[in-house]
Design a protein around this motif. Sequence first.
Motif, PDB file in Angstrom:
ATOM      1  N   TYR A 141       0.863  -1.099  -0.168  1.00 24.81           N
ATOM      2  CA  TYR A 141      -0.160   0.224   0.042  1.00 24.81           C
ATOM      3  C   TYR A 141       0.460   1.328  -0.122  1.00 24.81           C
ATOM      4  CZ  TYR A 141      -4.192  -2.191   0.988  1.00 24.81           C
ATOM      5  OH  TYR A 141      -5.682  -3.102   1.096  1.00 24.81           O
ATOM      6  N   PRO A 143       2.819   4.438  -0.935  1.00 19.76           N
ATOM      7  CA  PRO A 143       2.978   5.077  -2.370  1.00 19.76           C
ATOM      8  C   PRO A 143       3.744   4.785  -3.254  1.00 19.76           C
ATOM      9  CG  PRO A 143       3.443   6.814  -0.526  1.00 19.76           C
ATOM     10  CD  PRO A 143       3.446   5.424   0.217  1.00 19.76           C
ATOM     11  N   ASN A 148      -0.179   1.108  -5.878  1.00 13.69           N
ATOM     12  CA  ASN A 148       0.252   2.250  -7.024  1.00 13.69           C
ATOM     13  C   ASN A 148       1.494   2.000  -8.587  1.00 13.69           C
ATOM     14  OD1 ASN A 148      -1.090   3.822  -5.505  1.00 13.69           O
ATOM     15  ND2 ASN A 148       0.507   4.294  -4.264  1.00 13.69           N
ATOM     16  N   THR A 160      -3.889   6.830  -8.034  1.00 14.65           N
ATOM     17  CA  THR A 160      -2.590   6.405  -6.923  1.00 14.65           C
ATOM     18  C   THR A 160      -2.294   7.448  -6.028  1.00 14.65           C
ATOM     19  OG1 THR A 160      -1.250   7.404  -7.773  1.00 14.65           O
ATOM     20  CG2 THR A 160      -1.050   5.745  -8.889  1.00 14.65           C
ATOM     21  N   ARG A 161      -2.778   6.208  -4.971  1.00 14.32           N
ATOM     22  CA  ARG A 161      -3.120   7.341  -3.903  1.00 14.32           C
ATOM     23  C   ARG A 161      -1.976   6.903  -2.655  1.00 14.32           C
ATOM     24  NH1 ARG A 161      -8.020   7.845  -3.480  1.00 14.32           N
ATOM     25  NH2 ARG A 161      -7.962   7.612  -4.771  1.00 14.32           N
ATOM     26  N   GLY A 162      -1.718   7.392  -1.298  1.00 12.75           N
ATOM     27  CA  GLY A 162      -1.368   7.098  -0.047  1.00 12.75           C
ATOM     28  C   GLY A 162      -2.554   5.612   0.963  1.00 12.75           C
ATOM     29  N   TRP A 163      -3.051   5.501   0.545  1.00 20.67           N
ATOM     30  CA  TRP A 163      -3.206   3.818   0.660  1.00 20.67           C
ATOM     31  C   TRP A 163      -4.221   4.233   2.237  1.00 20.67           C
ATOM     32  CZ3 TRP A 163      -7.075   2.379  -2.991  1.00 20.67           C
ATOM     33  CH2 TRP A 163      -7.029   2.890  -4.592  1.00 20.67           C
ATOM     34  N   ASP A 166      -5.038   7.627   3.695  1.00 18.87           N
ATOM     35  CA  ASP A 166      -6.145   8.685   3.663  1.00 18.87           C
ATOM     36  C   ASP A 166      -7.118   8.366   4.019  1.00 18.87           C
ATOM     37  OD1 ASP A 166      -8.398  10.013   2.089  1.00 18.87           O
ATOM     38  OD2 ASP A 166      -7.622   9.366  -0.054  1.00 18.87           O
ATOM     39  N   THR A 169      -9.537   5.947   2.359  1.00 14.51           N
ATOM     40  CA  THR A 169      -9.654   4.402   2.082  1.00 14.51           C
ATOM     41  C   THR A 169      -8.678   3.638   2.755  1.00 14.51           C
ATOM     42  OG1 THR A 169      -7.545   5.410   1.236  1.00 14.51           O
ATOM     43  CG2 THR A 169      -9.071   5.125  -0.283  1.00 14.51           C
TER      44      THR A 169
END
Length: 304
Positions: A141, A143, A148, A160-163, A166, A169
């Motif tokens: 997970y 970044p 991603n 894409t994100r820092g799961w 966030d 999420t």
Amino acid sequence: MTRRGTFATSRRPRPSAVARSWVTPLLFLLPAFAVYAAFALYPLGRAAQFSLFEWRGFGASTFVGLQNYVDLAGDAAFRAAIGNALVLIVFYAVIPLVVGLVLAAILRRGQVRGMGFFRTVIFLPQVIALVVVAVAWRQIYSPVGPLNQVLEAVGLGGLTRGWLGDPGTALASVGFIGTWVEMGLVMLLMLSGMSRIPAELFEAARLDGAGPVKEFFAITLPAVRGEITVALVLTIIAALKTFDLVYMTTSGGPGNSTTVPSYEVYFRAFDLREVGSASAVAIVLTLLIFAINVGVTRIGERES
């Protein structure tokens, strides 16, 4: 007459024999109960005792009665933890049950070769320590992690994100890990139950023109109700008492978006030094787990 009466009298159990009939099983149960009492009942009783005091874990304590429980009723962090735990039940119990049932039915119908090896592989997440699982998924997970990278490779870079960082999420990301862990257990239980269904039932259904879907709802699903109940009990308990995954992946953050009751117990006891409040959370969590699983078991018994 006398001889018959003598025989009848001799067949009556003596009082000592009757006493031994229920004392002997208790003696066999006593060692196991002693261990259970020492490592489960006694700590639970001590936690209930601590919940009636205001105590920092050392020094003097102050008796406050049920005040710790009253405070929990208006505690936003505790309510958020309970809500998050209920959401995790969907990921730990409901989704694995649905997916596990469908996949087990497909595998049972298809008679896949190497079923023993496949069962071992899908059960593997249950064997791996959850700390190891959490560390591995935290990297996935990340970044710059594989998830991603795959999204960027297929042209979905906007997702894409820092799961885990966030708030929108983070809880679902932790829950998906629970789904991955519990799905193998559920599928294995379902396969075990389906293996006991006589093949003649499926053959008769096919002769009557039943398709795969009708077979599933008419034969397979009723036959594995017991396994469904067991799976729900085990997975709901896992969802409500989860701590390892939360602690190692998010530590309850960001904010309180992933905090759960078991993490609240740790946080209040060791970070805030509120042992009484932490014990109250632990007792409420125990009662919640007990109530939900008694309800699930009752429903399962009634349906059976």
